[in-house]
Design a protein around this motif. Sequence first.
Motif, PDB file in Angstrom:
ATOM      1  N   ALA A   1      57.522  45.912 -64.801  1.00  0.00           N
ATOM      2  CA  ALA A   1      57.065  45.379 -66.085  1.00  0.00           C
ATOM      3  C   ALA A   1      55.651  45.853 -66.397  1.00  0.00           C
ATOM      4  O   ALA A   1      55.326  46.194 -67.542  1.00  0.00           O
ATOM      5  CB  ALA A   1      57.132  43.848 -66.072  1.00  0.00           C
ATOM      6  N   ALA A   2      54.788  45.888 -65.366  1.00  0.00           N
ATOM      7  CA  ALA A   2      53.421  46.365 -65.565  1.00  0.00           C
ATOM      8  C   ALA A   2      53.414  47.839 -65.942  1.00  0.00           C
ATOM      9  O   ALA A   2      52.636  48.278 -66.797  1.00  0.00           O
ATOM     10  CB  ALA A   2      52.600  46.131 -64.299  1.00  0.00           C
TER      11      ALA A   2
ATOM     12  N   ALA B   1      42.527  51.003 -53.214  1.00  0.00           N
ATOM     13  CA  ALA B   1      43.617  51.129 -54.169  1.00  0.00           C
ATOM     14  C   ALA B   1      43.697  49.888 -55.034  1.00  0.00           C
ATOM     15  O   ALA B   1      43.432  48.780 -54.600  1.00  0.00           O
ATOM     16  CB  ALA B   1      44.927  51.346 -53.416  1.00  0.00           C
ATOM     17  N   GLN B   2      44.071  50.063 -56.269  1.00  0.00           N
ATOM     18  CA  GLN B   2      44.197  48.969 -57.211  1.00  0.00           C
ATOM     19  C   GLN B   2      45.651  48.765 -57.554  1.00  0.00           C
ATOM     20  O   GLN B   2      46.464  49.680 -57.511  1.00  0.00           O
ATOM     21  CB  GLN B   2      43.405  49.271 -58.500  1.00  0.00           C
ATOM     22  N   GLY B   3      46.012  47.539 -57.919  1.00  0.00           N
ATOM     23  CA  GLY B   3      47.387  47.258 -58.304  1.00  0.00           C
ATOM     24  C   GLY B   3      47.751  47.936 -59.604  1.00  0.00           C
ATOM     25  O   GLY B   3      46.912  48.186 -60.466  1.00  0.00           O
ATOM     26  N   SER B   4      49.052  48.208 -59.753  1.00  0.00           N
ATOM     27  CA  SER B   4      49.490  48.908 -60.952  1.00  0.00           C
ATOM     28  C   SER B   4      49.316  48.071 -62.198  1.00  0.00           C
ATOM     29  O   SER B   4      49.336  48.576 -63.306  1.00  0.00           O
ATOM     30  CB  SER B   4      50.958  49.296 -60.794  1.00  0.00           C
ATOM     31  N   ALA B   5      49.175  46.755 -62.030  1.00  0.00           N
ATOM     32  CA  ALA B   5      48.995  45.907 -63.195  1.00  0.00           C
ATOM     33  C   ALA B   5      47.583  45.984 -63.761  1.00  0.00           C
ATOM     34  O   ALA B   5      47.323  45.499 -64.851  1.00  0.00           O
ATOM     35  CB  ALA B   5      49.316  44.455 -62.831  1.00  0.00           C
ATOM     36  N   ASP B   6      46.669  46.577 -63.024  1.00  0.00           N
ATOM     37  CA  ASP B   6      45.302  46.685 -63.510  1.00  0.00           C
ATOM     38  C   ASP B   6      45.233  47.651 -64.683  1.00  0.00           C
ATOM     39  O   ASP B   6      45.965  48.626 -64.745  1.00  0.00           O
ATOM     40  CB  ASP B   6      44.371  47.197 -62.400  1.00  0.00           C
ATOM     41  N   PRO B   7      44.345  47.418 -65.628  1.00  0.00           N
ATOM     42  CA  PRO B   7      44.242  48.333 -66.759  1.00  0.00           C
ATOM     43  C   PRO B   7      43.745  49.699 -66.320  1.00  0.00           C
ATOM     44  O   PRO B   7      43.025  49.833 -65.339  1.00  0.00           O
ATOM     45  CB  PRO B   7      43.211  47.641 -67.669  1.00  0.00           C
ATOM     46  N   VAL B   8      44.138  50.711 -67.064  1.00  0.00           N
ATOM     47  CA  VAL B   8      43.677  52.065 -66.784  1.00  0.00           C
ATOM     48  C   VAL B   8      42.171  52.135 -66.989  1.00  0.00           C
ATOM     49  O   VAL B   8      41.627  51.571 -67.931  1.00  0.00           O
ATOM     50  CB  VAL B   8      44.390  53.070 -67.703  1.00  0.00           C
ATOM     51  N   SER B   9      41.496  52.807 -66.081  1.00  0.00           N
ATOM     52  CA  SER B   9      40.050  52.903 -66.171  1.00  0.00           C
ATOM     53  C   SER B   9      39.613  53.526 -67.493  1.00  0.00           C
ATOM     54  O   SER B   9      40.206  54.477 -67.984  1.00  0.00           O
ATOM     55  CB  SER B   9      39.512  53.748 -65.010  1.00  0.00           C
ATOM     56  N   ALA B  10      38.555  52.966 -68.057  1.00  0.00           N
ATOM     57  CA  ALA B  10      38.043  53.494 -69.323  1.00  0.00           C
ATOM     58  C   ALA B  10      37.051  54.627 -69.109  1.00  0.00           C
ATOM     59  O   ALA B  10      36.579  55.224 -70.063  1.00  0.00           O
ATOM     60  CB  ALA B  10      37.368  52.377 -70.118  1.00  0.00           C
ATOM     61  N   ALA B  11      36.719  54.922 -67.845  1.00  0.00           N
ATOM     62  CA  ALA B  11      35.763  55.997 -67.588  1.00  0.00           C
ATOM     63  C   ALA B  11      36.330  57.324 -68.084  1.00  0.00           C
ATOM     64  O   ALA B  11      37.427  57.708 -67.703  1.00  0.00           O
ATOM     65  CB  ALA B  11      35.460  56.081 -66.101  1.00  0.00           C
ATOM     66  N   PRO B  12      35.621  58.035 -68.956  1.00  0.00           N
ATOM     67  CA  PRO B  12      36.204  59.243 -69.531  1.00  0.00           C
ATOM     68  C   PRO B  12      36.371  60.376 -68.533  1.00  0.00           C
ATOM     69  O   PRO B  12      37.335  61.110 -68.582  1.00  0.00           O
ATOM     70  CB  PRO B  12      35.209  59.622 -70.622  1.00  0.00           C
ATOM     71  N   VAL B  13      35.436  60.532 -67.618  1.00  0.00           N
ATOM     72  CA  VAL B  13      35.534  61.609 -66.629  1.00  0.00           C
ATOM     73  C   VAL B  13      34.975  61.106 -65.313  1.00  0.00           C
ATOM     74  O   VAL B  13      34.282  60.099 -65.260  1.00  0.00           O
ATOM     75  CB  VAL B  13      34.736  62.866 -67.066  1.00  0.00           C
ATOM     76  N   GLN B  14      35.287  61.828 -64.249  1.00  0.00           N
ATOM     77  CA  GLN B  14      34.697  61.482 -62.971  1.00  0.00           C
ATOM     78  C   GLN B  14      33.215  61.866 -62.968  1.00  0.00           C
ATOM     79  O   GLN B  14      32.736  62.583 -63.843  1.00  0.00           O
ATOM     80  CB  GLN B  14      35.437  62.213 -61.850  1.00  0.00           C
ATOM     81  N   GLN B  15      32.494  61.374 -61.966  1.00  0.00           N
ATOM     82  CA  GLN B  15      31.074  61.656 -61.907  1.00  0.00           C
ATOM     83  C   GLN B  15      30.832  63.152 -61.712  1.00  0.00           C
ATOM     84  O   GLN B  15      31.569  63.828 -61.014  1.00  0.00           O
ATOM     85  CB  GLN B  15      30.437  60.851 -60.779  1.00  0.00           C
ATOM     86  N   GLN B  16      29.771  63.651 -62.329  1.00  0.00           N
ATOM     87  CA  GLN B  16      29.499  65.080 -62.319  1.00  0.00           C
ATOM     88  C   GLN B  16      28.095  65.368 -61.806  1.00  0.00           C
ATOM     89  O   GLN B  16      27.218  64.503 -61.807  1.00  0.00           O
ATOM     90  CB  GLN B  16      29.634  65.650 -63.739  1.00  0.00           C
ATOM     91  N   LEU B  17      27.929  66.585 -61.356  1.00  0.00           N
ATOM     92  CA  LEU B  17      26.606  67.066 -61.004  1.00  0.00           C
ATOM     93  C   LEU B  17      25.787  67.288 -62.274  1.00  0.00           C
ATOM     94  O   LEU B  17      26.338  67.376 -63.376  1.00  0.00           O
ATOM     95  CB  LEU B  17      26.718  68.376 -60.226  1.00  0.00           C
ATOM     96  N   PRO B  18      24.451  67.390 -62.134  1.00  0.00           N
ATOM     97  CA  PRO B  18      23.627  67.609 -63.338  1.00  0.00           C
ATOM     98  C   PRO B  18      24.073  68.799 -64.169  1.00  0.00           C
ATOM     99  O   PRO B  18      23.953  68.793 -65.385  1.00  0.00           O
ATOM    100  CB  PRO B  18      22.227  67.820 -62.746  1.00  0.00           C
TER     101      PRO B  18
END
Length: 644
Positions: free
Chosen positions: A121-122, A558-575
């Motif tokens: 369902a999630a 690890a997070q449960g599948s019921a958790d909302p999708v992360s709103a972070a647009p991209v992973q952390q980057q170098l300068p």
Amino acid sequence: MTTAPDPGVQTRMVPLPTGTLIRLQNGSTRTVLDHRYFGAAKVLQYLVDKQKADWQSARFCTVVPPEATAPVVVPPPQQQAQALPGGRLEAQATDHVIATDADHPSADAQRIHCTPGGLRAAQLETRNRLFGPDTADHPQIQDLTMVTDRTFTTQARLTIGDYRLDDRGLHVNVLVQCVLDKVAVPHDLIEIVLTKPRVVPGLPPQDTVLETMLVLTPPVNDNRIQFDASYTWAQLARLLSLPAAEGDPRYRVCTAFPQLGVEARWYDRLAGGKNGVIHTSGGNKLKDGSGQIVLKPITQKDREASEVVRNTDWNLSEVLRESRPVYATHRDLLQPGKEMATTLEAESEFLVDAGQYQHVLAELSHLLDTPGLWPALGIHDLTCDDLDQKSKRVEPRVSKDSYFDIPGLPLLTQGVVLRRREVPKKDKDGVYLFAVKGRTVSLGGAGKERIRLASQVHLIDPVDQVRLERFLADTSVDNAFARVLHDAVPRFDPRDVAIRLVVHSKRVKYTFTLANSTTVEFSADEATAAFGTKSATLHCIEFGVGHPGLFIGQDSGAQGSADPVSAAPVQQQLPGGTPLVMRPYHVPRDLDNPALFEKRDYRQYQALRDSVLAHLFKTAEPKLEPSGNKAQRLARLLGMIEEK
């Protein structure tokens, strides 16, 4: 009825055969599925260990004695009764239990307890929110097959069979393999998730769940599951929360995220009745050597940049593919399709005399046969790798360790291991397992609290001398093995490296499983070596954590599948704007991290070691001499190197 924990009942050993009914305070019932548990006190532990009952509920359980009622016979679930090829029925498993949809009829309860219906369902809710209600617009699963494979007996794992990228999107073939005799009751619950890497300078890398690809509840005998999954580039951009923009979605996805992962998550019923993850495989961390999808070529510069991240995982490994620079450079020495691994190993090794050695073997054999002693020692499960299943006798394995060094023996002198290990009765043809154990760090100078950086790789037998020397001299970014060696012995010159010491060992190995599926290995060794006219023998016992197979359950990130999708647009980057990648190996600076000694599983390892030593030697603090490096100590006894 007799109420526990009445002291009189706890001390009276009343047999509770399979089928005995137990009632909890809340009125629910449990049935004894394993006759090894006796008496009310043992029933309480059984409820907590095997049935995953809440301890507060179990404290007030009532037991129906066998003479007062006929045994309750619970028929096995229909799936448990399926016949394997040849007509053999697979034995009903009792080690793992899952909460089913029937246990929690309402939709809300299924979500809360992560039942199969709740997970599905999630998944549907997330997909409808991102892609709309038409399932034709959702990511697609095709060619799902489930069959019986009696040859698979190692730890359950996920493997990416193959994947390809085209103008439409990503297409990946996934294989999931389970162990037949460890299937949950009434069946396994396995969630397959798509992950993105979360890489932050100074913090351990993690897999972050993007979405649930598939929720599996396979028939108990179908332990080999395979399927194809397809994602369009637009779907991946939406899952990764990339801002809507003009242009090619494939370019935007691959630029922002060079890697994705596929991870399998096995569930079990935890205290309180809720299902939770007890084991994972795959993902970007490459647990068990597979699970990562590379969306664009990973360069040496990418790998070097990733070293700003300190990795605290005990084990890292990757199957050597043609794209890995270390394999491309040394493909005439390294076995294709085999793993190169690095580990952070916590080890406590102690010398014992011959009498103590035999005493330890006898005590461990008794402990293996007496599960009633386990809870007091913090043990959830105990197995012996060297137990003959037919005779039920522990038969020590015989191994041959060949230690390499150069003239002057700097490796043996400094306690650095460069070794080939052979186990004739277990090794298959062509096995050449080569290992290095390098620098060690200690906690506050305490001798028994040590963590060491190590690596192992599979070589092509017979080994060419020139190619071996070239491999050991190569300290380029991707050669984790040689970097471990040169970190321990700076400016090491591998010319004329050869076998200088051979040690023959008789070893018995046990595996302790603790809470949250943490595993600790124990071995008892009788090691003998000779040099010239001299010979020497050592008896040692060793506890180790950080060996292949360790998993940290609910602390895995690890997070449960019921958790909302992360709103972070991209992973952390170098300068400079380049996304960091997850490297599949440790680097020397990973060892210089006091946080390793604070990990929860390390503290579990300490507690288990101390409790087992106290049990073996019948004293709270047995006086045992640390053995240090066995090869180094034997070399000193034989006069090959001088005493410090």
